[in-house]
Write a protein that holds these residues in place. Structure first.
Motif, PDB file in Angstrom:
ATOM      1  N   ASP A 192       0.630  -1.260  -0.046  1.00 19.80           N
ATOM      2  CA  ASP A 192      -0.014   0.063  -0.015  1.00 19.80           C
ATOM      3  C   ASP A 192       0.808   1.142   0.084  1.00 19.80           C
ATOM      4  O   ASP A 192       0.416   2.344  -0.610  1.00 19.80           O
ATOM      5  CB  ASP A 192      -0.947  -0.104   1.272  1.00 19.80           C
ATOM      6  CG  ASP A 192      -2.041  -1.113   1.100  1.00 19.80           C
ATOM      7  OD1 ASP A 192      -2.336  -1.486   0.043  1.00 19.80           O
ATOM      8  OD2 ASP A 192      -2.437  -1.373   2.113  1.00 19.80           O
ATOM      9  N   ALA A 193       2.045   1.138   0.704  1.00 25.43           N
ATOM     10  CA  ALA A 193       2.895   2.196   0.782  1.00 25.43           C
ATOM     11  C   ALA A 193       3.428   2.776  -0.927  1.00 25.43           C
ATOM     12  O   ALA A 193       3.373   4.053  -1.015  1.00 25.43           O
ATOM     13  CB  ALA A 193       4.009   2.045   1.661  1.00 25.43           C
ATOM     14  N   LEU A 194       3.473   1.712  -1.638  1.00 27.29           N
ATOM     15  CA  LEU A 194       3.876   2.120  -2.936  1.00 27.29           C
ATOM     16  C   LEU A 194       2.966   2.633  -3.871  1.00 27.29           C
ATOM     17  O   LEU A 194       3.256   3.534  -4.436  1.00 27.29           O
ATOM     18  CB  LEU A 194       4.380   0.719  -3.835  1.00 27.29           C
ATOM     19  CG  LEU A 194       5.816  -0.086  -3.189  1.00 27.29           C
ATOM     20  CD1 LEU A 194       5.926  -1.440  -3.991  1.00 27.29           C
ATOM     21  CD2 LEU A 194       7.030   0.970  -3.549  1.00 27.29           C
ATOM     22  N   THR A 195       1.910   2.152  -3.433  1.00 28.05           N
ATOM     23  CA  THR A 195       0.588   2.880  -4.169  1.00 28.05           C
ATOM     24  C   THR A 195       0.444   4.046  -3.891  1.00 28.05           C
ATOM     25  O   THR A 195       0.136   5.213  -4.655  1.00 28.05           O
ATOM     26  CB  THR A 195      -0.666   2.000  -3.767  1.00 28.05           C
ATOM     27  OG1 THR A 195      -0.651   0.783  -4.193  1.00 28.05           O
ATOM     28  CG2 THR A 195      -1.895   2.300  -4.591  1.00 28.05           C
ATOM     29  N   SER A 196       0.562   4.468  -2.647  1.00 26.88           N
ATOM     30  CA  SER A 196       0.541   5.721  -1.750  1.00 26.88           C
ATOM     31  C   SER A 196       1.515   6.729  -2.456  1.00 26.88           C
ATOM     32  O   SER A 196       1.295   7.972  -2.794  1.00 26.88           O
ATOM     33  CB  SER A 196       0.610   5.825  -0.451  1.00 26.88           C
ATOM     34  OG  SER A 196      -0.314   5.152   0.265  1.00 26.88           O
ATOM     35  N   VAL A 197       2.782   6.044  -2.796  1.00 28.58           N
ATOM     36  CA  VAL A 197       3.802   7.079  -3.423  1.00 28.58           C
ATOM     37  C   VAL A 197       3.300   7.648  -4.672  1.00 28.58           C
ATOM     38  O   VAL A 197       3.256   8.731  -5.099  1.00 28.58           O
ATOM     39  CB  VAL A 197       5.074   6.291  -3.422  1.00 28.58           C
ATOM     40  CG1 VAL A 197       6.111   7.032  -4.239  1.00 28.58           C
ATOM     41  CG2 VAL A 197       5.602   6.316  -2.058  1.00 28.58           C
ATOM     42  N   PHE A 198       2.749   6.558  -5.547  1.00 32.12           N
ATOM     43  CA  PHE A 198       2.564   6.874  -6.916  1.00 32.12           C
ATOM     44  C   PHE A 198       1.351   7.550  -7.102  1.00 32.12           C
ATOM     45  O   PHE A 198       1.281   8.780  -7.965  1.00 32.12           O
ATOM     46  CB  PHE A 198       1.948   5.546  -7.875  1.00 32.12           C
ATOM     47  CG  PHE A 198       3.322   4.770  -7.900  1.00 32.12           C
ATOM     48  CD1 PHE A 198       4.478   5.082  -8.800  1.00 32.12           C
ATOM     49  CD2 PHE A 198       3.325   3.422  -7.237  1.00 32.12           C
ATOM     50  CE1 PHE A 198       5.440   4.428  -9.230  1.00 32.12           C
ATOM     51  CE2 PHE A 198       4.623   2.672  -7.667  1.00 32.12           C
ATOM     52  CZ  PHE A 198       5.470   3.077  -8.441  1.00 32.12           C
ATOM     53  N   VAL A 199       0.294   7.645  -6.281  1.00 33.53           N
ATOM     54  CA  VAL A 199      -0.834   8.589  -6.087  1.00 33.53           C
ATOM     55  C   VAL A 199      -0.643   9.949  -5.379  1.00 33.53           C
ATOM     56  O   VAL A 199      -0.904  10.904  -5.963  1.00 33.53           O
ATOM     57  CB  VAL A 199      -2.050   8.035  -5.092  1.00 33.53           C
ATOM     58  CG1 VAL A 199      -3.076   8.969  -5.091  1.00 33.53           C
ATOM     59  CG2 VAL A 199      -2.502   6.766  -5.797  1.00 33.53           C
ATOM     60  N   GLN A 200       0.384   9.986  -4.518  1.00 35.35           N
ATOM     61  CA  GLN A 200       0.500  11.151  -3.770  1.00 35.35           C
ATOM     62  C   GLN A 200       1.930  11.948  -4.373  1.00 35.35           C
ATOM     63  O   GLN A 200       1.767  13.262  -4.151  1.00 35.35           O
ATOM     64  CB  GLN A 200       0.864  11.232  -2.249  1.00 35.35           C
ATOM     65  CG  GLN A 200      -0.398  10.615  -1.654  1.00 35.35           C
ATOM     66  CD  GLN A 200      -0.305  10.290   0.083  1.00 35.35           C
ATOM     67  OE1 GLN A 200       0.251  11.400   0.648  1.00 35.35           O
ATOM     68  NE2 GLN A 200      -0.854   9.366   0.689  1.00 35.35           N
ATOM     69  N   LEU A 201       2.817  11.421  -4.915  1.00 42.92           N
ATOM     70  CA  LEU A 201       4.047  12.198  -5.397  1.00 42.92           C
ATOM     71  C   LEU A 201       4.105  11.874  -6.789  1.00 42.92           C
ATOM     72  O   LEU A 201       4.365  12.960  -7.612  1.00 42.92           O
ATOM     73  CB  LEU A 201       5.228  11.283  -4.785  1.00 42.92           C
ATOM     74  CG  LEU A 201       5.308  11.307  -3.222  1.00 42.92           C
ATOM     75  CD1 LEU A 201       6.375  10.369  -2.614  1.00 42.92           C
ATOM     76  CD2 LEU A 201       5.193  12.649  -2.537  1.00 42.92           C
ATOM     77  N   LEU A 202       4.078  10.780  -7.302  1.00 42.18           N
ATOM     78  CA  LEU A 202       4.357  10.435  -8.959  1.00 42.18           C
ATOM     79  C   LEU A 202       2.922  11.184  -9.620  1.00 42.18           C
ATOM     80  O   LEU A 202       3.386  11.785 -10.680  1.00 42.18           O
ATOM     81  CB  LEU A 202       4.353   8.998  -9.192  1.00 42.18           C
ATOM     82  CG  LEU A 202       4.833   8.786 -10.656  1.00 42.18           C
ATOM     83  CD1 LEU A 202       5.983   9.562 -10.946  1.00 42.18           C
ATOM     84  CD2 LEU A 202       4.817   7.420 -10.938  1.00 42.18           C
ATOM     85  N   LEU A 203       1.793  10.886  -9.189  1.00 40.61           N
ATOM     86  CA  LEU A 203       0.689  11.574  -9.847  1.00 40.61           C
ATOM     87  C   LEU A 203       0.797  13.137 -10.134  1.00 40.61           C
ATOM     88  O   LEU A 203       0.756  14.005 -11.176  1.00 40.61           O
ATOM     89  CB  LEU A 203      -0.642  11.045  -9.300  1.00 40.61           C
ATOM     90  CG  LEU A 203      -1.976  11.826  -9.886  1.00 40.61           C
ATOM     91  CD1 LEU A 203      -2.042  11.446 -11.163  1.00 40.61           C
ATOM     92  CD2 LEU A 203      -3.133  11.389  -9.197  1.00 40.61           C
TER      93      LEU A 203
END
Length: 356
Positions: A192-203
């Motif tokens: 879930d942490a990886l998903t959060s990075v992509f949503v909150q940072l990469l997006l």
């Protein structure tokens, strides 16, 4: 993030008629170079504020919401500022960029794993070691890497390309490395942490890149106005992280001796990487200008990227303790590289011309 004034090249010198008693001593000049930059002082002030007035009760939710907005805005603006041409234009110097990438995302993490025995020797606590391991996975800085390369007389164009590419790659590589290294080090990490990075940072970063053709010029024109947004975002994240840490009793777990141990570990880590990047550059027979770019880009770690990533990756953990090694490393790298850049600049061979 701006480089401290201590890193600016000296343009004036005492005239020959100045009495020797009026000349500043070598020791005083050396100490002046080690003066903390304004942003570091603001970071310290934020930690002090969170230590005495941490967010509690309903303010925790407000602080968390404000932090999420600040992180989104930070990476959106970074995406809008980053020039794709700078990265693409430097691909021809593939050896240099490959070395910087390997030093940043392979050499550093390997050294970080090698430091695991420091936990068993009671030099670092598990959380502090996790912080050291985390900083080893981060991308390079951009502004300070370029500034120090310029001061030292290195390949500035290559530094721009390498540092920019490092931050772009770090959006993907750092979360993956964190997951891999934590598994090796016996720590916990969720998908879930990886998903959060992509949503909150990469997006937001991607959105900034997509809108760069429309807002890039406006962002560039208002650099001085938007610059404080970067710092304010980081300070807000630090306040939230340390508020949580203080509420969890960080200052009961961390004494002065432990803090000094982290400083020594960070300093030793930086010294080792500086030596290795220099040796590797010379083994590859790089030019002096390219060596300077590799040394300064390959030895840095980005506080601007690191603290927001830690806030997302380690949500629910002692984030304040985890980012502490990074905050200390940030100041150490600025002080040491300021001195090193001047040393490079003063030792140029006759007729040397820096690459642009």
């Amino acid at each position: 993030m701006s480089v401290p004034a201590a890193t600016a090249p000296t343009t004036t010198a005492p005239g020959p008629s100045m009495p020797s008693s009026r000349k500043p001593s070598t020791v005083l000049l050396w100490l002046a170079r080690l003066k903390p930059d304004t942003f570091t002082l603001l970071l310290v002030g934020t930690v002090v504020l969170a230590s005495f007035l941490p967010a509690k009760g309903g303010m925790i939710g407000v602080a968390n919401g404000a932090t999420d907005v600040a992180v989104f805005l930070l990476f959106f603006l970074y995406g809008a500022r980053l020039s794709r041409e700078a990265v693409i234009g430097g691909l021809t110097q593939w050896r240099l960029h490959l070395l910087v990438t390997l030093c940043t995302f392979a050499l550093f993490p390997l050294v970080g794993l090698a430091l695991k025995p420091l936990v068993n020797l009671d030099i670092l606590t598990p959380d502090l070691y996790l912080g050291v391991l985390f900083l080893c996975t981060l991308p390079s800085t951009v502004q300070s890497s370029i500034a120090f390369t310029s001061i030292a007389g290195g390949n500035v164009a290559a530094a721009i390309c390498s540092a920019s590419a490092s931050n772009l790659l770090g959006m993907v590589i750092t979360p993956l490395l964190v997951g891999l290294l934590l598994a090796k080090a016996g720590g916990g990490f969720s998908a879930d942490a990886l998903t959060s990075v992509f949503v909150q940072l990469l997006l937001p970063f991607v959105l900034g890149q997509l809108l760069r053709s429309r807002i890039g010029d406006w962002v560039a024109r208002n650099k001085k106005v938007l610059g404080p947004v970067d710092r304010a975002s980081i300070l807000l994240v630090v306040y939230g992280a340390f508020s949580h840490a203080v509420n969890e009793g960080i200052w009961h777990q961390l004494d002065l001796a432990s803090l000094l141990k982290v400083v020594l570990v960070d300093g030793g880590l930086l010294a080792l990487i500086l030596v290795l990047t220099t040796v590797i550059s010379r083994r590859f027979h790089l030019s002096r200008a390219d060596e300077i770019a590799v040394v300064f880009c390959g030895s840095k770690k980005s506080l601007v990227s690191g603290i927001p990533m830690a806030n997302v990756l380690f949500a629910g953990h002692a984030v304040g303790m985890i980012v502490l090694p990074l905050m200390l490393f940030h100041q150490i790298q600025l002080m040491v590289c300021a001195v090193l850049a001047r040393r490079y600049a003063s030792n140029h061979p006759p007729g040397y011309v820096a690459a642009e």
